[in-house]
Design a protein around this motif. Structure first.
Motif, PDB file in Angstrom:
ATOM      1  N   GLY A 117       0.829  -1.203   0.000  1.00  0.00           N
ATOM      2  CA  GLY A 117       0.000   0.000   0.000  1.00  0.00           C
ATOM      3  C   GLY A 117       0.858   1.245   0.000  1.00  0.00           C
ATOM      4  O   GLY A 117       2.080   1.174  -0.087  1.00  0.00           O
ATOM      5  N   TYR A 118       0.209   2.393   0.107  1.00  0.00           N
ATOM      6  CA  TYR A 118       0.900   3.672   0.164  1.00  0.00           C
ATOM      7  C   TYR A 118       0.761   4.266   1.561  1.00  0.00           C
ATOM      8  O   TYR A 118      -0.297   4.156   2.176  1.00  0.00           O
ATOM      9  CB  TYR A 118       0.307   4.660  -0.852  1.00  0.00           C
ATOM     10  N   LEU A 119       1.825   4.906   2.022  1.00  0.00           N
ATOM     11  CA  LEU A 119       1.772   5.636   3.281  1.00  0.00           C
ATOM     12  C   LEU A 119       1.871   7.123   2.989  1.00  0.00           C
ATOM     13  O   LEU A 119       2.796   7.566   2.300  1.00  0.00           O
ATOM     14  CB  LEU A 119       2.927   5.229   4.198  1.00  0.00           C
ATOM     15  N   ALA A 129       4.709   7.720   0.390  1.00  0.00           N
ATOM     16  CA  ALA A 129       5.765   6.740   0.168  1.00  0.00           C
ATOM     17  C   ALA A 129       5.207   5.387  -0.258  1.00  0.00           C
ATOM     18  O   ALA A 129       4.124   4.981   0.175  1.00  0.00           O
ATOM     19  CB  ALA A 129       6.590   6.572   1.441  1.00  0.00           C
ATOM     20  N   TRP A 130       5.962   4.720  -1.102  1.00  0.00           N
ATOM     21  CA  TRP A 130       5.676   3.328  -1.484  1.00  0.00           C
ATOM     22  C   TRP A 130       6.995   2.593  -1.599  1.00  0.00           C
ATOM     23  O   TRP A 130       7.924   3.062  -2.273  1.00  0.00           O
ATOM     24  CB  TRP A 130       4.934   3.280  -2.821  1.00  0.00           C
ATOM     25  N   ILE A 131       7.113   1.467  -0.912  1.00  0.00           N
ATOM     26  CA  ILE A 131       8.259   0.579  -1.095  1.00  0.00           C
ATOM     27  C   ILE A 131       7.768  -0.603  -1.910  1.00  0.00           C
ATOM     28  O   ILE A 131       6.834  -1.303  -1.500  1.00  0.00           O
ATOM     29  CB  ILE A 131       8.833   0.122   0.262  1.00  0.00           C
ATOM     30  N   PHE A 137      12.375   2.441  -2.839  1.00  0.00           N
ATOM     31  CA  PHE A 137      11.568   3.475  -2.188  1.00  0.00           C
ATOM     32  C   PHE A 137      11.117   4.497  -3.230  1.00  0.00           C
ATOM     33  O   PHE A 137      11.940   5.054  -3.952  1.00  0.00           O
ATOM     34  CB  PHE A 137      12.415   4.158  -1.103  1.00  0.00           C
ATOM     35  N   HIS A 138       9.801   4.700  -3.335  1.00  0.00           N
ATOM     36  CA  HIS A 138       9.240   5.685  -4.260  1.00  0.00           C
ATOM     37  C   HIS A 138       8.497   6.738  -3.444  1.00  0.00           C
ATOM     38  O   HIS A 138       7.886   6.428  -2.433  1.00  0.00           O
ATOM     39  CB  HIS A 138       8.271   5.020  -5.245  1.00  0.00           C
ATOM     40  N   ARG A 139       8.510   7.977  -3.912  1.00  0.00           N
ATOM     41  CA  ARG A 139       7.939   9.060  -3.126  1.00  0.00           C
ATOM     42  C   ARG A 139       7.177  10.053  -3.997  1.00  0.00           C
ATOM     43  O   ARG A 139       7.403  10.177  -5.192  1.00  0.00           O
ATOM     44  CB  ARG A 139       9.066   9.833  -2.434  1.00  0.00           C
ATOM     45  N   ALA A 140       6.293  10.776  -3.338  1.00  0.00           N
ATOM     46  CA  ALA A 140       5.714  12.004  -3.887  1.00  0.00           C
ATOM     47  C   ALA A 140       5.736  13.009  -2.749  1.00  0.00           C
ATOM     48  O   ALA A 140       5.454  12.670  -1.598  1.00  0.00           O
ATOM     49  CB  ALA A 140       4.295  11.782  -4.382  1.00  0.00           C
TER      50      ALA A 140
END
Length: 299
Positions: A117-119, A129-131, A137-140
């Motif tokens: 999921g996304y945090l 964040a999404w791992i 690690f991916h981010r917005a």
């Protein structure tokens, strides 16, 4: 005592630590002052971090000697040899026993398994964040309070101060009719511009972000405070939807101290998200999660 894992959640306003035993039970915890990875870029900043780590080590070692450490550091970008070395010295451990991560990464792993999921995490700043299943690690968002960090504590405080002082420009003394302005000025210590200026430009971002508490406390009595908190929720929805747009629909967790300042934030975020996306508020204790992660770290 059995092997102990030390978890550290180093944020802008507070650095919290916890010791976990082999079964994952928290056996001791405490807190010292705040810090961030950006401080490592200057001699004065490094000295400040060394001082915080020394205080933390005094507390920790009085409770037990950890064998491994997982430390989450605000703003950490993966280049952490100096911070790791400082922490190793004060805890009397080899640097290889210490895993330094971004604090949001730890909060994510406390909420979801990789890929799940996304945090969205709103503390002083904000980030989504999404791992993924490969551990990437991916981010917005999370670009810092000067640039954005919409919906975080600093952003909420800045929006409130901007509104208050714009009205003061037009109608000096009108702040007395605003529950939000009264609460903000009570926290700062007075209504003089000199006090506001010193607070905004003379304090660190964590201290400024704490003004969000005054905004939240006045929201039930002040429509402007309500509007700011509702906009905060929409800002947090925006960064969640950025990840959804890039990687597909997944459940969303909402964590961080600013996210839980007032129910309006989560309500507004929920309203700004498509109905098919689930949103779950999480009261993450990142230092507890880090302590458990520490015991499962292998170097």
């Amino acid at each position: 005592m059995s092997d102990l894992g030390l978890g550290i959640d180093a944020g802008g306003t507070q650095t919290r630590w916890a010791l976990a035993d082999a079964a994952g039970a928290i056996v001791a915890e405490g807190s010292v002052g705040g810090m961030s990875a950006t401080q490592m870029g200057s001699t004065a900043g490094r000295d400040a971090v060394r001082g915080i780590f020394a205080m933390l080590a005094t507390q920790v070692l009085a409770a037990g000697q950890p064998v491994r450490v997982c430390a989450g550091l605000t703003g950490f970008d993966g280049v952490g040899t100096q911070a790791t070395q400082l922490l190793a010295e004060v805890l009397k451990l080899a640097p290889s026993a210490i895993s330094m991560r971004n604090d949001v990464e730890i909060a994510y792993l406390d909420s979801y398994a990789p890929g799940e999921g996304y945090l969205v995490y709103a503390g002083t700043g904000s980030i989504a964040a999404w791992i993924d299943t490969e551990g990437q690690f991916h981010r917005a968002g999370g670009r810092g309070v000067t640039l954005d960090d919409g919906g975080g504590g600093f952003w909420i405080a800045r929006e409130a101060m901007r509104h208050i002082w714009r009205l003061e420009d037009e109608h000096p003394g009108v702040w007395q009719q605003s529950a939000m302005a009264r609460a903000v000025f009570a926290q700062i210590g007075g209504s003089d511009w000199a006090l506001s200026r010193q607070f905004i430009y003379g304090q660190d971002r964590g201290a400024i972000g704490s003004l969000a508490l005054a905004v939240a406390a006045s929201a039930d009595a002040d429509p402007v405070a309500r509007a700011i908190l509702e906009q905060a929720g929409r800002e947090l929805a925006r960064i969640a939807l950025a990840l959804v747009g890039r990687y597909g629909a997944r459940p969303i967790a909402l964590g961080g101290r600013a996210a839980h300042l007032h129910p309006l934030i989560a309500q507004s975020m929920r309203a700004a998200l498509p109905a098919e996306l689930s949103l779950t508020p999480r009261h993450t204790l990142a230092h507890h999660a880090a302590a458990r992660i520490a015991l499962h770290s292998h170097h």
